[in-house]
Structure formats: C-alpha cells, structure tokens
Design an enzyme around this catalytic site. Structure first.
Site, short mmCIF file in Angstrom:
data_model
loop_
_atom_site.label_atom_id
_atom_site.label_comp_id
_atom_site.label_asym_id
_atom_site.label_seq_id
_atom_site.Cartn_x
_atom_site.Cartn_y
_atom_site.Cartn_z
N HIS A 149 28.29 27.92 37.70
CA HIS A 149 28.24 27.49 39.10
C HIS A 149 29.20 28.25 40.00
O HIS A 149 28.99 28.32 41.20
CB HIS A 149 28.53 26.00 39.21
CG HIS A 149 27.43 25.12 38.73
ND1 HIS A 149 26.97 25.13 37.44
CD2 HIS A 149 26.68 24.18 39.39
CE1 HIS A 149 26.00 24.25 37.31
NE2 HIS A 149 25.79 23.67 38.47
N GLU A 154 14.17 28.71 41.14
CA GLU A 154 14.68 29.74 42.04
C GLU A 154 13.68 30.89 42.21
O GLU A 154 13.59 31.48 43.30
CB GLU A 154 16.02 30.29 41.51
CG GLU A 154 17.20 29.37 41.72
CD GLU A 154 17.25 28.23 40.71
OE1 GLU A 154 16.50 28.29 39.70
OE2 GLU A 154 18.02 27.28 40.92
#
Length: 325
Positions: free
Chosen positions: A129, A60
């Site tokens: 998540h 990321e």
C-alpha cells in the site's frame, strides 16, 4: 482563505473541475457513496450524480481500460487507483496506451486522463500500500508525474492536471493528507505542471526533494540553521518532467546539493536529478552531490517502517557531510 488539509484541498480541486467541465468524470473503487477510502471524493456523487462520480469493480485493469476509452470519446477521466502499489495491474493501459496516444495517432487523439492515487509510508498500512513507485512512472515517456507536498500546491496542481490534455499521474502522500493545514484560496487557481518551488531560501546548500520529504527537509534546514548553515529547500512538485532550470539555478547559487527521496536509493528519481546536476553544473559544485533515500529492500512491514524511512536526522547527517567537504 480557508485553512484546509491536503485531502480537503484535493476534494475542492475535484469539485472545481466537476463544476467547470461536464466532461470530467471521477471513478474508482468506493469513490462514490463512500467518498473514497480517505474521503477524497466525499459528497461529490451526491452533488454531481452517479453518472459523473461512480464506483467501479475491484479491478484496476478495468479502471485503466475505461479511462483509455473515455479519453478517446472526449471525456476528461479522473480515475482513482485506491493505493499506488496496485498500479501494476493497470500498467498496460498507462504505459502501453495512454502515454503513447498522442504520438501513436499523429496528434489526432490526446489522453486527458489524471490518475490519482495515495502512496507513501509512515502511516502503518498493510503490505503493497505504501510503495514509492514514482520512478517507475517517471521512466515512461509521455507521462507527467506530479507529487504535491502542501494543501495549497495540491489544489492548484490537481486543477492543472485535470485540464492538461496529456496523461498525468497525480500521487498523494498518505502521511500528508491530514498532518497539517494551510491557507488555500476558495476560488480556483492553477499551478503550472513541471515547475518546482523553492520552499526555503538558502545560500550554503540545496536540498532537492519532493512529497513528504519536503517537510522533513525543511525541519532539517531549520535545525542546521541553528549552527549557522543557510540551507535552501527545493520542492520539485513535478518529478517528470523535471524543472531543470530551478534545480540548476539553486545549485549554482549554493555550490552544494543533496537529493532526498522516500523511495529506495535504486528507485525514485534522485539518481536522475544527480545526473542532471553533474551534466549541467559540475563546475559550480564545491562538493559531491549525495543522496538520502531508503534502503534497497522491499518496503518493510509496518512495525519496521519508522526505522526504514528516511527522516530529518538522516538529511542533517548527509547535509553535514557535504557542508564539511
């Protein structure tokens, strides 16, 4: 008009902007050939080529750095963070770079980056998540934070976000991806960022909310209507900047309000909404403004999330307290 799910509406928005502007680039983990973990970018690489829709390494921080560099070179980057719980790995690029770009450069540069990411509970995802981290983003000046609740809104808001010259965090609740369909125009259209929408008119109480809690709030309003209560549901759509005018207008009309969010009470943006109401419309209130939110714990494992997440019954209970005050 076609009947689309939210995920289909998002795909259509991406396709629209890839067609309209050759500088739009879509990238992230598995967004190319696989079409993304939820298939939001399905077939877009085939249609527009690997130079414009492409996979990145599972990093990321690299995705964020690439978005910063591309924005400085005239591109409109649309990176996907595969799940928003992983935003911490890219925080320097988001808060330290993109959010400050226009100010730091004295207006010489802008950062037209739209970071898309799924989030939200109710679908039994693994740990990290489903976290609702929109409050973290909303506290950073220089970022716009958008959370659609319907397919129609998702398409119009995403097109507006991609066309915006400043960075936008575009959060997509996983439970809403395929939970219902809605008529969505096939042609392009935009919905202004920073503008709330009254999803249900009412006169007795305002429910101010966003994301998946919009559907829960509408259900609660329908149940309360059976007892003769007229409840208004305001969908913020953009949680930063807030549409203060619509919020205050609704509260002044009804005299009572609750704010509903999926995030923990200490997180999200509900506390800020309550503060704005108290500062601007306290003399219009007939009762305290209360909140419906999750408990102040980390997001539980999937076996316990249905107990932990707010639902329409929780909203009804809090609304009833305010109505009876």
């Amino acid at each position: 008009m076609a009947q689309l799910t939210m995920i289909q509406a998002i795909t259509e928005a991406l396709r629209t902007e890839l067609k309209n502007d050759e500088n739009v680039l879509v990238f992230g983990e598995d967004v190319g050939l696989n079409g993304g973990v939820f298939r939001a970018t399905e077939n877009l690489q085939k249609e527009f080529g690997e130079d414009r829709v492409f996979d990145t390494p599972l990093a990321e921080s690299g995705i964020g750095g690439l978005a910063v560099g591309l924005s400085l070179q005239g591109f409109r980057a649309v990176p996907e963070i595969q799940f928003f719980g992983f935003i911490y790995e890219v925080m320097d690029s988001v808060s330290g770079q993109l959010a400050r770009m226009r100010y730091r450069s004295g207006g010489r540069y802008s950062a037209p980056v739209t970071i898309r990411s799924p989030f939200g509970g109710g679908v039994h995802t693994p740990e990290m998540h489903a976290d609702s981290l929109e409050g973290l983003m909303a506290q950073q000046p220089g970022l716009k934070v958008v959370i659609p609740s319907t397919p129609y809104d998702a398409k119009g808001l995403l097109i507006s976000a991609i066309r915006d010259n400043d960075p936008v965090i575009f959060l997509e609740h996983m439970k809403l991806y395929r939970s219902f369909r809605q008529e969505v125009p096939e042609e392009e259209y935009t919905i202004p960022l920073g503008k709330a929408d009254v999803k249900r008119e009412g006169t007795d109480l305002s429910i101010i909310t966003y994301g998946a809690m919009v559907q829960e709030s509408i259900k609660a309003a329908e149940e309360l209507a059976k007892d003769g209560h007229s409840v208004e549901v305001v969908d913020l759509r953009t949680v930063s900047p807030l549409d203060i005018e619509t919020i205050i207008g609704s509260v002044e009309k009804t005299g009572r309000a609750i704010v509903v969010q999926e995030a923990q009470k200490q997180a999200g943006i509900a506390a800020n909404v309550v503060a704005e109401i108290n500062e601007r419309a306290i003399l219009s209130l007939d009762a305290p403004v209360l909140r419906v939110a999750a408990a102040d714990t980390v997001f539980p494992f999937s076996q316990a999330e249905t107990v932990w997440l707010p639902n329409y019954k929780d909203i009804m209970e809090t609304a009833t307290k305010v109505l009876k005050f």
